[in-house]
Design a protein around this motif. Structure first.
Motif, PDB file in Angstrom:
ATOM      1  N   ASP A   1      -3.599  -1.146 -20.486  1.00 33.79           N
ATOM      2  CA  ASP A   1      -4.296  -0.368 -19.452  1.00 33.79           C
ATOM      3  C   ASP A   1      -4.650  -1.246 -18.260  1.00 33.79           C
ATOM      4  O   ASP A   1      -4.670  -0.779 -17.123  1.00 33.79           O
ATOM      5  N   LYS A   2      -4.906  -2.512 -18.505  1.00 35.69           N
ATOM      6  CA  LYS A   2      -5.273  -3.428 -17.421  1.00 35.69           C
ATOM      7  C   LYS A   2      -4.073  -3.805 -16.554  1.00 35.69           C
ATOM      8  O   LYS A   2      -4.223  -4.525 -15.572  1.00 35.69           O
ATOM      9  N   LEU A   3      -2.887  -3.293 -16.893  1.00 37.55           N
ATOM     10  CA  LEU A   3      -1.750  -3.407 -15.978  1.00 37.55           C
ATOM     11  C   LEU A   3      -2.124  -2.765 -14.651  1.00 37.55           C
ATOM     12  O   LEU A   3      -1.557  -3.090 -13.607  1.00 37.55           O
ATOM     13  N   SER A   4      -3.124  -1.899 -14.688  1.00 38.53           N
ATOM     14  CA  SER A   4      -3.613  -1.266 -13.459  1.00 38.53           C
ATOM     15  C   SER A   4      -4.047  -2.311 -12.436  1.00 38.53           C
ATOM     16  O   SER A   4      -3.950  -2.078 -11.231  1.00 38.53           O
ATOM     17  N   VAL A   5      -4.483  -3.467 -12.895  1.00 36.00           N
ATOM     18  CA  VAL A   5      -4.892  -4.528 -11.970  1.00 36.00           C
ATOM     19  C   VAL A   5      -3.685  -4.989 -11.148  1.00 36.00           C
ATOM     20  O   VAL A   5      -3.754  -5.082  -9.924  1.00 36.00           O
ATOM     21  N   ALA A   6      -2.567  -5.254 -11.813  1.00 38.63           N
ATOM     22  CA  ALA A   6      -1.358  -5.684 -11.104  1.00 38.63           C
ATOM     23  C   ALA A   6      -0.837  -4.566 -10.196  1.00 38.63           C
ATOM     24  O   ALA A   6      -0.435  -4.816  -9.058  1.00 38.63           O
ATOM     25  N   LEU A   7      -0.860  -3.335 -10.715  1.00 38.16           N
ATOM     26  CA  LEU A   7      -0.405  -2.208  -9.899  1.00 38.16           C
ATOM     27  C   LEU A   7      -1.289  -2.029  -8.669  1.00 38.16           C
ATOM     28  O   LEU A   7      -0.801  -1.727  -7.577  1.00 38.16           O
ATOM     29  N   THR A   8      -2.582  -2.246  -8.825  1.00 33.90           N
ATOM     30  CA  THR A   8      -3.509  -2.135  -7.703  1.00 33.90           C
ATOM     31  C   THR A   8      -3.223  -3.200  -6.650  1.00 33.90           C
ATOM     32  O   THR A   8      -3.286  -2.917  -5.444  1.00 33.90           O
ATOM     33  N   ILE A   9      -2.908  -4.394  -7.094  1.00 32.07           N
ATOM     34  CA  ILE A   9      -2.556  -5.462  -6.146  1.00 32.07           C
ATOM     35  C   ILE A   9      -1.343  -5.040  -5.326  1.00 32.07           C
ATOM     36  O   ILE A   9      -1.342  -5.136  -4.094  1.00 32.07           O
ATOM     37  N   VAL A  10      -0.307  -4.540  -5.992  1.00 28.59           N
ATOM     38  CA  VAL A  10       0.909  -4.109  -5.296  1.00 28.59           C
ATOM     39  C   VAL A  10       0.605  -2.942  -4.353  1.00 28.59           C
ATOM     40  O   VAL A  10       1.003  -2.945  -3.182  1.00 28.59           O
TER      41      VAL A  10
ATOM     42  N   ALA B   1      -3.165  -8.262   2.863  1.00 25.56           N
ATOM     43  CA  ALA B   1      -2.350  -9.460   2.713  1.00 25.56           C
ATOM     44  C   ALA B   1      -2.273  -9.849   1.239  1.00 25.56           C
ATOM     45  O   ALA B   1      -3.256  -9.708   0.499  1.00 25.56           O
ATOM     46  N   LEU B   2      -1.115 -10.323   0.824  1.00 16.96           N
ATOM     47  CA  LEU B   2      -0.914 -10.755  -0.558  1.00 16.96           C
ATOM     48  C   LEU B   2      -0.909 -12.278  -0.596  1.00 16.96           C
ATOM     49  O   LEU B   2      -0.022 -12.911  -0.028  1.00 16.96           O
ATOM     50  N   SER B   3      -1.909 -12.844  -1.253  1.00 18.92           N
ATOM     51  CA  SER B   3      -1.966 -14.303  -1.373  1.00 18.92           C
ATOM     52  C   SER B   3      -1.054 -14.744  -2.509  1.00 18.92           C
ATOM     53  O   SER B   3      -0.695 -13.946  -3.389  1.00 18.92           O
ATOM     54  N   LEU B   4      -0.704 -15.992  -2.490  1.00 17.28           N
ATOM     55  CA  LEU B   4       0.127 -16.550  -3.554  1.00 17.28           C
ATOM     56  C   LEU B   4      -0.586 -16.429  -4.901  1.00 17.28           C
ATOM     57  O   LEU B   4       0.027 -16.068  -5.908  1.00 17.28           O
ATOM     58  N   LYS B   5      -1.899 -16.708  -4.913  1.00 19.96           N
ATOM     59  CA  LYS B   5      -2.677 -16.597  -6.155  1.00 19.96           C
ATOM     60  C   LYS B   5      -2.636 -15.173  -6.705  1.00 19.96           C
ATOM     61  O   LYS B   5      -2.460 -14.977  -7.906  1.00 19.96           O
ATOM     62  N   ALA B   6      -2.816 -14.172  -5.838  1.00 22.10           N
ATOM     63  CA  ALA B   6      -2.806 -12.781  -6.293  1.00 22.10           C
ATOM     64  C   ALA B   6      -1.424 -12.392  -6.814  1.00 22.10           C
ATOM     65  O   ALA B   6      -1.310 -11.684  -7.819  1.00 22.10           O
ATOM     66  N   ALA B   7      -0.383 -12.847  -6.136  1.00 23.12           N
ATOM     67  CA  ALA B   7       0.983 -12.539  -6.568  1.00 23.12           C
ATOM     68  C   ALA B   7       1.279 -13.150  -7.929  1.00 23.12           C
ATOM     69  O   ALA B   7       1.822 -12.480  -8.825  1.00 23.12           O
ATOM     70  N   ILE B   8       0.891 -14.410  -8.108  1.00 26.32           N
ATOM     71  CA  ILE B   8       1.101 -15.066  -9.406  1.00 26.32           C
ATOM     72  C   ILE B   8       0.287 -14.373 -10.487  1.00 26.32           C
ATOM     73  O   ILE B   8       0.778 -14.115 -11.588  1.00 26.32           O
ATOM     74  N   GLY B   9      -0.963 -14.043 -10.176  1.00 27.73           N
ATOM     75  CA  GLY B   9      -1.809 -13.337 -11.140  1.00 27.73           C
ATOM     76  C   GLY B   9      -1.202 -12.006 -11.557  1.00 27.73           C
ATOM     77  O   GLY B   9      -1.162 -11.665 -12.744  1.00 27.73           O
ATOM     78  N   ALA B  10      -0.707 -11.241 -10.578  1.00 30.54           N
ATOM     79  CA  ALA B  10      -0.087  -9.946 -10.876  1.00 30.54           C
ATOM     80  C   ALA B  10       1.146 -10.127 -11.757  1.00 30.54           C
ATOM     81  O   ALA B  10       1.344  -9.381 -12.726  1.00 30.54           O
ATOM     82  N   LEU B  11       1.955 -11.115 -11.436  1.00 29.85           N
ATOM     83  CA  LEU B  11       3.161 -11.373 -12.239  1.00 29.85           C
ATOM     84  C   LEU B  11       2.804 -11.770 -13.667  1.00 29.85           C
ATOM     85  O   LEU B  11       3.461 -11.348 -14.625  1.00 29.85           O
ATOM     86  N   LEU B  12       1.751 -12.559 -13.829  1.00 26.14           N
ATOM     87  CA  LEU B  12       1.314 -12.942 -15.171  1.00 26.14           C
ATOM     88  C   LEU B  12       0.791 -11.740 -15.955  1.00 26.14           C
ATOM     89  O   LEU B  12       1.043 -11.612 -17.161  1.00 26.14           O
TER      90      LEU B  12
END
Length: 137
Positions: A98-107, A116-127
């Motif tokens: 369910d917390k995949l919603s965090v990555a989906l929210t970033i996108v 803006a998408l930071s490198l940290k946020a992108a890496i976090g979403a991918l993880l």
């Protein structure tokens, strides 16, 4: 200060999953969701009324109403599917997926809101996405 509220949100979301799993034993997941919604409604309006915040209702714009309604529909559907998943799956699997919603929210924040998408946020979403795939498989 925002992070304290975010941590409290995470704590209560965690407790929600545990208590919901116990509470839906032998109960239709849609009925359980409806009961939960009534409790949330009472708590939310109780807080608003206790703090006198209902006075802000006339200031809401048409756009406010439209997007709050759409958000409410999305929340309701999220709860319906979450409770169904909890009913048939393990909390230790359902809650993290369910917390995949965090990555989906970033996108979606980048695509819809133009954030803006930071490198940290992108890496976090991918993880998060990778972790979700591991849990599902």
């Amino acid at each position: 200060m925002w992070w304290i509220y975010a941590l409290l949100s995470a704590l209560f979301a965690s407790l929600t999953a545990i208590f919901a799993k116990i509470g839906i034993t032998g109960v239709n997941s849609n009925l359980a969701t409806a009961i939960r919604a009534i409790i949330i409604l009472l708590v939310a309006w109780g807080i608003v009324l206790a703090r006198g915040e209902e006075k802000g209702l006339p200031a809401l714009s048409k756009q406010n109403w439209i997007f709050l309604i759409i958000s409410g529909v999305a929340t309701g559907l999220s709860w319906v599917f979450y409770f169904k998943a909890l009913q048939v799956g393990k909390v230790s699997q359902v809650a993290p997926v369910d917390k995949l919603s965090v990555a989906l929210t970033i996108v979606l924040s980048v695509v819809i809101l133009g954030e803006a998408l930071s490198l940290k946020a992108a890496i976090g979403a991918l993880l998060i996405i990778a972790g979700t795939i591991v849990l599902i498989l």
